[in-house]
Design an enzyme around this catalytic site. Sequence first.
Site, PDB file in Angstrom:
ATOM      1  N   ARG A  12       0.860  -1.189   0.000  1.00 28.12           N
ATOM      2  CA  ARG A  12       0.000   0.000   0.000  1.00 28.12           C
ATOM      3  C   ARG A  12       0.885   1.224   0.000  1.00 28.12           C
ATOM      4  O   ARG A  12       1.892   1.261   0.693  1.00 28.12           O
ATOM      5  CB  ARG A  12      -0.840   0.038   1.285  1.00 28.12           C
ATOM      6  CG  ARG A  12      -2.195  -0.638   1.193  1.00 28.12           C
ATOM      7  CD  ARG A  12      -2.973  -0.450   2.496  1.00 28.12           C
ATOM      8  NE  ARG A  12      -3.522   0.883   2.645  1.00 28.12           N
ATOM      9  CZ  ARG A  12      -3.152   1.751   3.590  1.00 28.12           C
ATOM     10  NH1 ARG A  12      -2.210   1.457   4.462  1.00 28.12           N
ATOM     11  NH2 ARG A  12      -3.701   2.937   3.654  1.00 28.12           N
ATOM     12  N   ASP A 194       6.328   6.251  -1.667  1.00 30.52           N
ATOM     13  CA  ASP A 194       7.575   5.573  -2.048  1.00 30.52           C
ATOM     14  C   ASP A 194       8.444   5.206  -0.846  1.00 30.52           C
ATOM     15  O   ASP A 194       9.663   5.095  -0.968  1.00 30.52           O
ATOM     16  CB  ASP A 194       8.399   6.444  -3.029  1.00 30.52           C
ATOM     17  CG  ASP A 194       7.605   6.757  -4.288  1.00 30.52           C
ATOM     18  OD1 ASP A 194       6.877   5.863  -4.759  1.00 30.52           O
ATOM     19  OD2 ASP A 194       7.703   7.903  -4.772  1.00 30.52           O
ATOM     20  N   ARG A 195       7.783   5.023   0.316  1.00 31.41           N
ATOM     21  CA  ARG A 195       8.499   4.601   1.538  1.00 31.41           C
ATOM     22  C   ARG A 195       9.527   5.636   2.029  1.00 31.41           C
ATOM     23  O   ARG A 195      10.398   5.324   2.827  1.00 31.41           O
ATOM     24  CB  ARG A 195       9.215   3.252   1.351  1.00 31.41           C
ATOM     25  CG  ARG A 195       8.308   2.119   0.849  1.00 31.41           C
ATOM     26  CD  ARG A 195       7.235   1.797   1.884  1.00 31.41           C
ATOM     27  NE  ARG A 195       6.507   0.570   1.597  1.00 31.41           N
ATOM     28  CZ  ARG A 195       5.205   0.511   1.281  1.00 31.41           C
ATOM     29  NH1 ARG A 195       4.485   1.623   1.188  1.00 31.41           N
ATOM     30  NH2 ARG A 195       4.614  -0.648   1.090  1.00 31.41           N
ATOM     31  N   LEU A 196       9.407   6.873   1.527  1.00 36.05           N
ATOM     32  CA  LEU A 196      10.299   7.924   2.021  1.00 36.05           C
ATOM     33  C   LEU A 196       9.560   8.650   3.160  1.00 36.05           C
ATOM     34  O   LEU A 196       9.163   9.806   3.047  1.00 36.05           O
ATOM     35  CB  LEU A 196      10.666   8.880   0.879  1.00 36.05           C
ATOM     36  CG  LEU A 196      11.965   9.664   1.059  1.00 36.05           C
ATOM     37  CD1 LEU A 196      13.161   8.724   1.245  1.00 36.05           C
ATOM     38  CD2 LEU A 196      12.214  10.568  -0.139  1.00 36.05           C
TER      39      LEU A 196
END
Length: 216
Positions: A12, A194-196
Amino acid sequence: MDAMSDPAAARRGYLRGQLDEAIVSSTWLEHLQLWYADAAADPAVVEANAMQVATVDAAGHPSVRTVLLKGFDDRGVVFYTNYESAKARDLEANPYAAAVLVWLSQERQVRLSGPVTRLERAETEAYFDSRPRGSQLSAWASPQSTVVPSRAVLEDAAQAVEQRFAGSDVPAPPNWGGYRVTPEVVEFWQGRADRLHDRIRYRLDGDSWVIERLAP
Ligand SMILES: Cc1cc2nc3c(=O)[nH]c(=O)nc-3n(C[C@H](O)[C@H](O)[C@H](O)COP(=O)(O)O)c2cc1C
């Protein structure tokens, strides 16, 4: 394993919010108040006050379990439990805990850690008096964390307690009460694209708090 049940295929994006060290609250307490209010108001959050608390036993082995956060202020976060439970034994050996609250629909996590103290008895008693009678009786009936031979044994114990206190108020059991975790570190995590992700940490440095960003 099909795609639905394969955790490696679960993916997700986190897009709901952001957290910026330039605009976060000046204290961890104010920020927790904001985020707690958001979580409590979100119908997608079940039990906004569910908190996992990790303790360490005398051998250095950690344990973690869910408890309910029952209050927080500048002295720390409070939960209630049995003072003879496994976690209580851990806290006697190592009076320090780590805790985490996660509100997945908010894409938010709060972590904190610090020394743990028992609440003043009057504070425990005031909270105990506010609990439903059934919960009060179960606190007397359950030797938390011990092995019991059957559910029937617990139900018999609950009945015996009910008879013992029939017609009167149920006092707080002497082996039941609150703990306060007084944080030295509190970290707020907000999921990002983007998992940042954003991670902002309040860290006690001597007498003052340092606010800093951590890499995700
Ligand atoms: C949603 C939820 C809330 C819980 N709340 C509490 C609580 O407030 N206090 C408590 O002692 N145990 C609570 N428990 C049970 C603990 O997770 C745990 O089983 C129990 O405290 C015994 O832990 P211990 O053997 O490590 O001491 C809760 C469990 C869940 C799933």
